[in-house]
Design a protein around this motif. Structure first.
Motif, short mmCIF file in Angstrom:
data_model
loop_
_atom_site.label_atom_id
_atom_site.label_comp_id
_atom_site.label_asym_id
_atom_site.label_seq_id
_atom_site.Cartn_x
_atom_site.Cartn_y
_atom_site.Cartn_z
N PRO A 158 0.55 5.81 2.15
CA PRO A 158 1.59 5.33 1.23
C PRO A 158 1.86 3.83 1.31
O PRO A 158 2.39 3.25 0.37
CB PRO A 158 2.82 6.13 1.65
N ASP A 159 1.51 3.20 2.43
CA ASP A 159 1.74 1.76 2.56
C ASP A 159 0.67 1.03 1.76
O ASP A 159 -0.49 0.91 2.19
CB ASP A 159 1.68 1.36 4.03
N GLY A 160 1.03 0.54 0.58
CA GLY A 160 0.06 -0.08 -0.31
C GLY A 160 -0.62 -1.31 0.28
O GLY A 160 -1.83 -1.50 0.11
N ARG A 161 0.15 -2.13 0.98
CA ARG A 161 -0.45 -3.35 1.55
C ARG A 161 -1.45 -3.01 2.64
O ARG A 161 -2.54 -3.59 2.70
CB ARG A 161 0.66 -4.24 2.10
N ARG A 162 -1.10 -2.07 3.50
CA ARG A 162 -2.02 -1.67 4.56
C ARG A 162 -3.24 -0.98 3.98
O ARG A 162 -4.37 -1.20 4.44
CB ARG A 162 -1.31 -0.74 5.55
N LEU A 163 -3.04 -0.16 2.95
CA LEU A 163 -4.18 0.52 2.32
C LEU A 163 -5.14 -0.50 1.72
O LEU A 163 -6.36 -0.37 1.86
CB LEU A 163 -3.68 1.47 1.23
N SER A 164 -4.61 -1.52 1.06
CA SER A 164 -5.46 -2.55 0.48
C SER A 164 -6.25 -3.28 1.56
O SER A 164 -7.44 -3.58 1.37
CB SER A 164 -4.60 -3.55 -0.31
N LYS A 165 -5.62 -3.55 2.68
CA LYS A 165 -6.30 -4.23 3.78
C LYS A 165 -7.42 -3.36 4.35
O LYS A 165 -8.52 -3.86 4.62
CB LYS A 165 -5.29 -4.56 4.88
N LEU A 166 -7.17 -2.07 4.50
CA LEU A 166 -8.18 -1.17 5.04
C LEU A 166 -9.35 -1.03 4.08
O LEU A 166 -10.52 -1.03 4.50
CB LEU A 166 -7.56 0.20 5.33
#
Length: 208
Positions: A158-166
Motif C-alpha cells: 500500500p505504500d506507493g512511494r516504497r512500491l515505486s522504489k522497489l
C-alpha cells in the motif's frame, strides 16, 4: 525478515558497480569534451585577433577572452539543461542521420556528458536489508502472477512511494519490465530471467 538469495543481492552489487564505472567514464568524457570546446574557442579567438590586429601572441589573450568563454560555458550548460528537461523521456526523432542538426548535437555534448555523471550515480540501487527482502517478495509476486497489474500490486504494497522504489530497483537490476496493455500498465518478469527465478524459488531437494 525474508531471506534473500545471494544471487539477488549479487545482481544489485554488480549493477551499482556498473553505475560507478559509467559515472567515471562520463566524468572522463565531460572533461575531454570541455577541453575540446575550449580548444576550438581558443583557436577561434586566435584567428579573430590575428585577422583584426595581426597579433599572434598566445600568452596575451584579449581582455574579453575569459568573460566570453565563461559566458559561453554558462550558455551551453543552460541550453543543455533545457534540452534535457524537454527531451529526457522523448523518443529519438525520426530524421536523417546526416544534417545540420548534428551541429547542435555536437555543441551539447559537453553539458550532456556533465549531466550524465550524476545520472549514472543516481541510477544506483539503494535498498536497506529490509527493503531487499521486500523487493524479493515483490519479484516473486510478479513472477507468480505472470502479469501483475499496477493496481493489484498496490493492494499488497500500500505504500506507493516504497512500491515505486522497489519496482524501479527491480527494473534497474534487470528482473522485470513495464508493459502497456490495452487498458492499463502491467509488470512482468523478463523472459530470459524466468528460468533463473524458477531455480531460485524451487524448494531444496532432499538429499539421501
Amino acid at each position: 525478515m525474508t531471506e534473500v538469495p545471494p544471487e539477488f543481492t549479487a545482481r544489485i552489487v554488480v549493477h551499482n558497480r556498473s553505475c560507478w564505472v559509467a559515472a567515471a567514464l562520463s566524468l572522463l568524457g565531460a572533461w575531454l569534451s570541455w577541453m575540446f570546446f575550449f580548444a576550438l574557442y581558443t583557436a577561434g579567438v586566435l584567428v579573430f585577433e590575428t585577422v583584426r590586429t595581426g597579433n599572434t601572441d598566445l600568452f596575451n589573450p584579449p581582455r574579453w577572452y575569459w568573460p566570453v568563454g565563461i559566458g559561453a560555458v554558462a550558455a551551453l550548460v543552460l541550453w543543455g539543461a533545457l534540452d534535457r528537461w524537454q527531451r529526457r523521456f522523448a523518443l529519438p526523432p525520426d530524421r536523417p542521420i546526416i544534417g545540420w542538426h548534428l551541429f547542435r548535437e555536437v555543441l551539447l555534448i559537453p553539458p550532456r556528458m556533465t549531466f550524465a555523471i550524476w545520472d549514472q550515480i543516481d541510477a544506483r540501487i539503494l535498498l536497506s536489508a529490509r527493503e531487499r527482502g521486500e523487493a524479493w517478495d515483490l519479484l516473486q509476486a510478479i513472477f507468480a502472477s505472470r502479469r501483475a497489474e499496477a493496481t493489484e500490486l498496490t493492494q499488497e504494497f500500500p505504500d506507493g512511494r516504497r512500491l515505486s522504489k522497489l519496482l524501479t530497483s527491480l527494473q534497474l537490476a534487470g528482473w522485470i519490465d513495464l508493459h502497456r496493455g490495452e487498458e492499463s500498465w502491467f509488470y512482468r518478469v523478463l523472459s530470459d530471467q524466468e528460468s533463473v527465478l524458477k531455480t531460485l524459488t524451487a524448494p531444496p531437494s532432499d538429499e539421501e
